[in-house]
Design a protein around this motif. Structure first.
Motif, short mmCIF file in Angstrom:
data_model
loop_
_atom_site.label_atom_id
_atom_site.label_comp_id
_atom_site.label_asym_id
_atom_site.label_seq_id
_atom_site.Cartn_x
_atom_site.Cartn_y
_atom_site.Cartn_z
N LEU A 258 0.83 -1.20 0.00
CA LEU A 258 0.00 0.00 0.00
C LEU A 258 0.87 1.25 0.00
CD1 LEU A 258 -2.65 1.55 0.22
CD2 LEU A 258 -2.62 1.11 2.69
N GLU A 259 1.91 1.26 0.79
CA GLU A 259 2.80 2.43 0.83
C GLU A 259 3.44 2.66 -0.53
OE1 GLU A 259 6.50 4.27 3.45
OE2 GLU A 259 5.88 2.19 3.73
N ARG A 260 3.86 1.60 -1.19
CA ARG A 260 4.49 1.73 -2.51
C ARG A 260 3.51 2.32 -3.53
NH1 ARG A 260 4.76 -3.24 -3.71
NH2 ARG A 260 3.17 -3.22 -5.34
N VAL A 261 2.27 1.82 -3.51
CA VAL A 261 1.27 2.32 -4.46
C VAL A 261 0.91 3.76 -4.14
CG1 VAL A 261 -1.10 2.04 -5.28
CG2 VAL A 261 0.33 0.03 -4.91
N ALA A 262 0.78 4.09 -2.87
CA ALA A 262 0.45 5.46 -2.49
C ALA A 262 1.52 6.43 -2.98
CB ALA A 262 0.27 5.57 -0.99
N LYS A 263 2.76 6.06 -2.86
CA LYS A 263 3.85 6.91 -3.34
C LYS A 263 3.79 7.07 -4.86
CE LYS A 263 7.15 5.96 0.40
NZ LYS A 263 8.43 5.30 0.76
N ALA A 264 3.45 6.00 -5.56
CA ALA A 264 3.34 6.07 -7.02
C ALA A 264 2.20 6.99 -7.44
CB ALA A 264 3.14 4.66 -7.59
N LEU A 265 1.08 6.92 -6.74
CA LEU A 265 -0.06 7.78 -7.05
C LEU A 265 0.28 9.25 -6.82
CD1 LEU A 265 -2.91 5.62 -5.47
CD2 LEU A 265 -2.58 6.06 -7.90
N ALA A 266 0.95 9.52 -5.71
CA ALA A 266 1.34 10.91 -5.42
C ALA A 266 2.34 11.42 -6.44
CB ALA A 266 1.94 10.99 -4.02
N ARG A 267 3.29 10.58 -6.82
CA ARG A 267 4.31 10.98 -7.79
C ARG A 267 3.68 11.28 -9.15
NH1 ARG A 267 7.39 7.17 -6.45
NH2 ARG A 267 6.71 5.64 -8.00
N ALA A 268 2.63 10.54 -9.51
CA ALA A 268 1.97 10.71 -10.81
C ALA A 268 0.81 11.71 -10.77
CB ALA A 268 1.47 9.36 -11.31
N SER A 269 0.53 12.29 -9.60
CA SER A 269 -0.58 13.24 -9.42
C SER A 269 -1.93 12.63 -9.81
CB SER A 269 -0.35 14.51 -10.24
OG SER A 269 0.82 15.18 -9.82
N ARG A 302 -3.69 10.14 1.87
CA ARG A 302 -3.49 11.57 2.18
C ARG A 302 -2.12 11.80 2.83
NH1 ARG A 302 -7.67 15.27 2.83
NH2 ARG A 302 -6.98 15.81 4.94
N ASP A 303 -1.71 10.89 3.69
CA ASP A 303 -0.41 11.03 4.36
C ASP A 303 0.74 11.02 3.36
OD1 ASP A 303 -1.63 11.20 6.80
OD2 ASP A 303 -1.20 9.13 7.40
N HIS A 304 0.53 10.37 2.21
CA HIS A 304 1.58 10.30 1.19
C HIS A 304 1.42 11.38 0.11
CE1 HIS A 304 2.37 6.38 3.04
NE2 HIS A 304 3.58 6.49 2.50
N GLY A 305 0.47 12.29 0.31
CA GLY A 305 0.33 13.42 -0.60
C GLY A 305 -0.62 13.21 -1.75
N VAL A 306 -1.46 12.18 -1.70
CA VAL A 306 -2.46 11.95 -2.76
C VAL A 306 -3.67 12.84 -2.50
CG1 VAL A 306 -3.95 10.24 -3.87
CG2 VAL A 306 -1.68 9.57 -3.04
N LEU A 307 -4.16 13.48 -3.57
CA LEU A 307 -5.41 14.25 -3.45
C LEU A 307 -6.57 13.27 -3.42
CD1 LEU A 307 -7.11 16.84 -3.52
CD2 LEU A 307 -6.93 16.78 -6.03
N VAL A 308 -7.31 13.24 -2.30
CA VAL A 308 -8.44 12.33 -2.12
C VAL A 308 -9.71 13.15 -1.96
CG1 VAL A 308 -9.45 10.47 -0.72
CG2 VAL A 308 -6.96 10.64 -0.98
N ALA A 309 -10.76 12.72 -2.65
CA ALA A 309 -12.07 13.36 -2.53
C ALA A 309 -13.10 12.29 -2.18
CB ALA A 309 -12.46 14.05 -3.83
N GLY A 310 -14.27 12.74 -1.75
CA GLY A 310 -15.36 11.82 -1.42
C GLY A 310 -16.52 12.04 -2.36
N GLY A 311 -17.16 10.96 -2.78
CA GLY A 311 -18.31 11.06 -3.68
C GLY A 311 -19.42 10.11 -3.27
N ALA A 312 -20.57 10.30 -3.89
CA ALA A 312 -21.76 9.49 -3.56
C ALA A 312 -21.97 8.33 -4.52
CB ALA A 312 -23.01 10.37 -3.55
N ASP A 313 -21.45 8.46 -5.75
CA ASP A 313 -21.56 7.39 -6.75
C ASP A 313 -23.00 7.22 -7.23
OD1 ASP A 313 -20.74 5.42 -8.47
OD2 ASP A 313 -19.95 4.08 -6.94
N ASN A 314 -23.71 6.23 -6.75
CA ASN A 314 -25.01 5.86 -7.33
C ASN A 314 -26.17 6.37 -6.51
OD1 ASN A 314 -22.92 3.45 -7.83
ND2 ASN A 314 -24.24 3.68 -9.61
N ILE A 315 -27.26 6.66 -7.22
CA ILE A 315 -28.47 7.16 -6.57
C ILE A 315 -29.65 6.28 -6.99
CG2 ILE A 315 -30.02 9.12 -6.25
CD1 ILE A 315 -27.72 10.93 -7.22
N ARG A 316 -30.02 5.35 -6.14
CA ARG A 316 -31.19 4.50 -6.34
C ARG A 316 -31.19 3.80 -7.70
NH1 ARG A 316 -35.51 8.77 -4.66
NH2 ARG A 316 -33.72 10.10 -4.22
#
Length: 434
Positions: A258-269, A302-316
């Motif tokens: 997980l740490e490795r992937v998180a760093k890759a996501l942050a590095r790639a924005s 978030r601790d590794h610098g990835v921009l994280v947002a929250g969404g609702a996805d599906n509605i009924r």
């Protein structure tokens, strides 16, 4: 009689999330954008100019953004009524049920959903649109492009083409030609996930457009596309969108992976969207990870610098039979199911969600765009906990929606009077029966 046209206001009085009551003065940019010019403590002696909006008793935040919607599927549950199941069952149910929907159905349901989203405080939306297995595969895309264009000025909408692994590339290109903004997809459901990822990213690069992928929406498995995605887009231009939704598999990765992937996501924005409502419904039903939440590990990312947002996805729809089109529903679940603080949870659906969509900052902050949500309450925690319908939505300094509720509750005296009447009339009724 014609309804009054919305009018921009010079300023607003209301409470900040911590409960501090303030006056917010608005100004005009030369290009017509209205911004927050000043935020100062409100006092009883303050004199406001004509048209000032007094929202004492309301908490003010940035207007919410929905970074991951499916407006083509929204509100289809009454017609499809999918049995409870996991992601695979939901996909099968939708594919079968969608065959009977005409273009007007997609448009009508999307408009109903966006109307609910707007009155609840969402002013920017990114929606996926399926390329359908049908003789007219682009009817959902056309409908959502039409909805996007018809709501311009009230709501900012981005349309993402969502093909499945069997969708011909020619159909994807036709959907982009029909007006879609971004390229999506779900490589993890393909027989060869990396080949599907390559196909989609090759097309995005050829078109020079951004990508928003459904990524690794499962808990147990031996493949992972998100890391390959990050590696591929790491050298893209800084302003080109690259987003991953769901990312459930990250929740079950060993810590080092997980740490490795998180760093890759942050590095790639690559930004990541957590989707608690649908993932809680579909994930963790069976298998080794039965009972797991299925929500991507927000804190680690978030601790590794990835921009994280929250969404609702599906509605009924077949992927979630509930959903209120309300950002405060997402916030509440981020607090209770994803263990986020109230302040962070609200940030995930406002500031961070806007950033994922590429929208400029908004809210009661000097210099920010005057896109605001006002919810009746005294502070942020009360607002999240009670999610009152009483709200005012402001777009570019102009109120565009106001919902007011009326409540009546009986008093003990009312009940005493009612009981007295019943006691008085009971003998009469007995006599009548005799």
């Amino acid at each position: 009689m014609q309804a009054a046209q919305p009018v921009a206001v010079p300023g607003i009085t209301g409470a900040l999330p911590d409960g501090t009551v303030v006056d917010i003065e608005l100004s005009h940019d030369p290009d017509g954008v209205r911004r927050v010019a000043a935020v100062s403590p409100a006092t009883a002696a303050t004199l406001h100019p004509d048209g000032w909006l007094d929202l004492n008793g309301f908490v003010l935040t940035a207007a919410a953004a929905e970074p991951h919607a499916h407006l083509d599927k929204a509100l289809s549950w009454p017609e499809i009524k999918s049995p409870p199941g996991d992601l695979t069952a939901a996909i099968a149910s939708w594919r079968a049920g969608s065959l009977r929907f005409e273009e007007d159905s997609f448009r009508r349901r999307a408009l109903a959903a966006t109307s609910a989203m707007l009155r609840n405080g969402t002013t920017a939306v990114r929606t996926h649109a399926d390329v359908l297995p049908h003789e007219d595969p682009l009817r959902a895309v056309r409908a959502l492009v039409d909805v996007r264009d018809s709501l311009r000025g009230l709501m900012s909408i981005q349309v993402v083409v969502l093909p499945n692994p069997l969708t011909p590339t020619a159909h994807i290109e036709a959907a982009l030609d029909a007006g879609a903004d971004l390229l999506g997809g779900a490589p993890h459901v393909a027989d060869d996930p990396l080949a599907e990822l390559t196909r989609l990213l090759d097309l995005a690069e050829a078109r020079q457009i951004g990508v928003d992928l459904h990524a690794d929406e499962f808990l147990d498995g031996d493949h992972l596309t998100i890391e390959a995605y990050a590696d591929r887009v790491a050298d893209w231009p800084a302003d080109r969108i690259r987003t991953a939704g769901h990312c459930c598999r990250l929740d079950t990765l060993p810590p080092d992976d997980l740490e490795r992937v998180a760093k890759a996501l942050a590095r790639a924005s690559v930004s990541v969207i957590a989707l608690p409502v649908t993932n809680l419904y579909l994930q963790g039903r069976t298998g080794p990870s039965a009972g797991r939440r299925g929500i991507t590990p927000i804190e680690v990312l978030r601790d590794h610098g990835v921009l994280v947002a929250g969404g609702a996805d599906n509605i009924r729809d077949p992927f979630n039979p509930v959903g209120r089109a309300d950002p405060l529903e997402t916030v509440s679940l981020l607090v209770t199911a994803a263990h986020q603080s109230p302040d962070t949870a609200m940030q995930l659906v406002t500031d961070n969600a806007r950033a994922v969509l590429g929208c400029e900052p908004a809210g009661p902050v000097v210099g920010a765009r005057a896109d605001l949500l006002a919810v009746r309450g005294t502070d942020l925690v009360e607002v999240i906990a009670s999610a009152p319908a009483d709200r005012v939505v402001i777009v570019n300094g102009t109120p565009v929606s106001r919902t007011e509720t009326t409540t009546w509750t009986a008093t003990p005296e009312d009940l005493a009077i009612t009981r007295g009447i019943q006691n008085l009339t009971a003998p009469t009724l007995v006599e009548m029966e005799r």
